[in-house]
Design an enzyme around this catalytic site. Structure first.
Site, PDB file in Angstrom:
ATOM      1  N   TYR A 153      -1.944   0.211  -6.711  1.00 37.21           N
ATOM      2  CA  TYR A 153      -1.329  -0.347  -5.498  1.00 37.21           C
ATOM      3  C   TYR A 153      -1.861  -1.748  -5.259  1.00 37.21           C
ATOM      4  O   TYR A 153      -2.949  -2.114  -5.708  1.00 37.21           O
ATOM      5  CB  TYR A 153      -1.609   0.539  -4.279  1.00 37.21           C
ATOM      6  N   CYS A 154      -1.069  -2.542  -4.539  1.00 35.14           N
ATOM      7  CA  CYS A 154      -1.533  -3.825  -4.000  1.00 35.14           C
ATOM      8  C   CYS A 154      -1.398  -3.720  -2.482  1.00 35.14           C
ATOM      9  O   CYS A 154      -1.444  -2.607  -1.944  1.00 35.14           O
ATOM     10  CB  CYS A 154      -0.752  -5.004  -4.584  1.00 35.14           C
ATOM     11  N   PHE A 155      -1.234  -4.817  -1.785  1.00 36.04           N
ATOM     12  CA  PHE A 155      -1.242  -4.721  -0.325  1.00 36.04           C
ATOM     13  C   PHE A 155      -0.004  -4.003   0.222  1.00 36.04           C
ATOM     14  O   PHE A 155      -0.103  -3.082   1.028  1.00 36.04           O
ATOM     15  CB  PHE A 155      -1.365  -6.109   0.314  1.00 36.04           C
ATOM     16  N   TYR A 192      -1.246  -0.510  -0.096  1.00 32.48           N
ATOM     17  CA  TYR A 192      -2.393  -0.279   0.786  1.00 32.48           C
ATOM     18  C   TYR A 192      -1.957  -0.117   2.238  1.00 32.48           C
ATOM     19  O   TYR A 192      -2.456   0.758   2.956  1.00 32.48           O
ATOM     20  CB  TYR A 192      -3.373  -1.449   0.672  1.00 32.48           C
TER      21      TYR A 192
END
Length: 362
Positions: free
Chosen positions: A95-97, A124
């Protein structure tokens, strides 16, 4: 065949799913999830440069700069790290933001390296929102608090109850002036995330009525989530009344025996003893104003003499001479005063075993 991207956040946390966090280190350090591992697409400096470019020149220019910064050997090294994580954690997700560009680029580069690795939909931000909602949902359920003077074993009891929630454990701080551990306290975000996962697992196990320690709003450097803190202000309280000698034995074990062992195991004998001595001295220093200067200096001298004796002979005998007055003259009067403002919420009293039995039956 690759697994689909994940939208079932509950199962991710219940299963302790390994998560590869593609955010920059500065984002990760502010708070992540218990099973997250930081394998960033960009360093802090690279992320800052791309962000500035995005604001000034738009998305296309920012993407181009990102590819320019993360290219060649740099790219190969990072892909190798991701590949190693994926191979070590075949059930994991990345995952990223927000589950956007950084996640898609990572997936693309991994696919070029021969690996299909799924991402968390929403990233996130969505995971974090889910955990905050979990905390708020628990706050709306019935709860009972365990109260009692310092050393009554309230935290120990929480771990013995199937529905106990350990706020101090999630914060990695015992909440008192001597409450720090050898390891650093969690950030506010990390504290809340660990707490929410613990709550989620208790809910899944069938808990519908939760037990917390009668805490203040602040635990070390973090704050109890607002919804939980507000609910605690109206919750019934069960009071543990244990004798002084039992409480002293627990505190000696917590603040003296375990902390000395942990400092020496972490830093070695010489530095460990020095840091242990400083830890006890700092704890006393933090309450010097409440003790009064003369009493503070007297107890500090007694404490430090006890540490010297302990180091020289292994004897713990000298520690009661400062721990007992600290309970009698500081902690007990302070808690008695605080409890007097909650007298109408006290629903049960007894020794440790009696309170534990009463709570387990509710």
């Amino acid at each position: 065949m690759s697994r689909p991207n994940c939208e079932d956040f509950k199962q991710l946390f219940l299963n302790d799913t390994p998560l590869m966090d593609m955010r920059a280190p500065v984002e990760f350090e502010q708070g992540a999830f218990p099973t997250s591992h930081n394998r960033p697409l960009m360093t802090d400096c690279e992320r800052k440069a791309v962000g500035t470019c995005y604001k000034e020149q738009g998305q296309d220019a920012a993407i181009a700069l990102g590819h320019q910064l993360v290219n060649g050997d740099v790219k190969a090294e990072r892909v190798a790290q991701w590949k190693a994580f994926c191979e070590a954690n075949p059930n994991g997700y990345l995952y990223c933001f927000r589950g956007g560009l950084r996640s898609r680029i990572t997936q693309q580069w991994l696919k070029e390296a021969g690996i299909d690795f799924p991402m968390v939909v929403g990233g996130y931000k969505a995971l974090r929102r889910f955990l905050i909602d979990t905390i708020d949902a628990v706050a709306a359920q019935p709860m009972t608090l365990i109260g009692g003077n310092t050393g009554c074993g309230k935290t120990l009891m929480l771990h013995e109850l199937a529905n106990g929630i350990d706020l101090e454990g999630a914060a990695n701080h015992r909440g008192s002036s001597f409450g720090r551990y050898v390891t650093a306290q969690r950030t506010q975000i990390a504290f809340e995330n660990v707490l929410a996962v613990e709550m989620l697992k208790k809910q899944e196990a069938g808990a519908k009525h939760f037990v917390f320690e009668d805490e203040g709003k602040v635990i070390g450097s973090v704050s109890t989530p607002l919804s939980i803190h507000q609910a605690m202000q109206a919750a019934p309280i069960a009071i543990v009344d244990d004798p002084m000698e039992v409480r002293l034995a627990r505190l000696t074990d917590d603040y003296v025996i375990r902390m000395q062992r942990d400092f020496c195991e972490t830093y070695g004998e010489e530095e460990g003893w020095q840091l242990f001595t400083e830890y006890l001295a700092r704890g006393m220093f933090s309450i010097r104003k409440r003790l009064g200067l003369e009493r503070y200096e007297e107890l500090l001298a007694t404490q430090q003499a006890a540490v010297q004796t302990m180091q020289a002979t292994g004897s713990l005998d000298g520690h009661e001479a400062w721990l007992k007055p600290l309970l009698e003259q500081y902690y007990d009067p302070m808690y008695t005063y605080q409890l007097s403002k909650k007298a109408d919420r006290i629903v049960f009293r007894g020794d440790y075993a009696t309170v534990r039995e009463w709570l387990a039956a509710r």
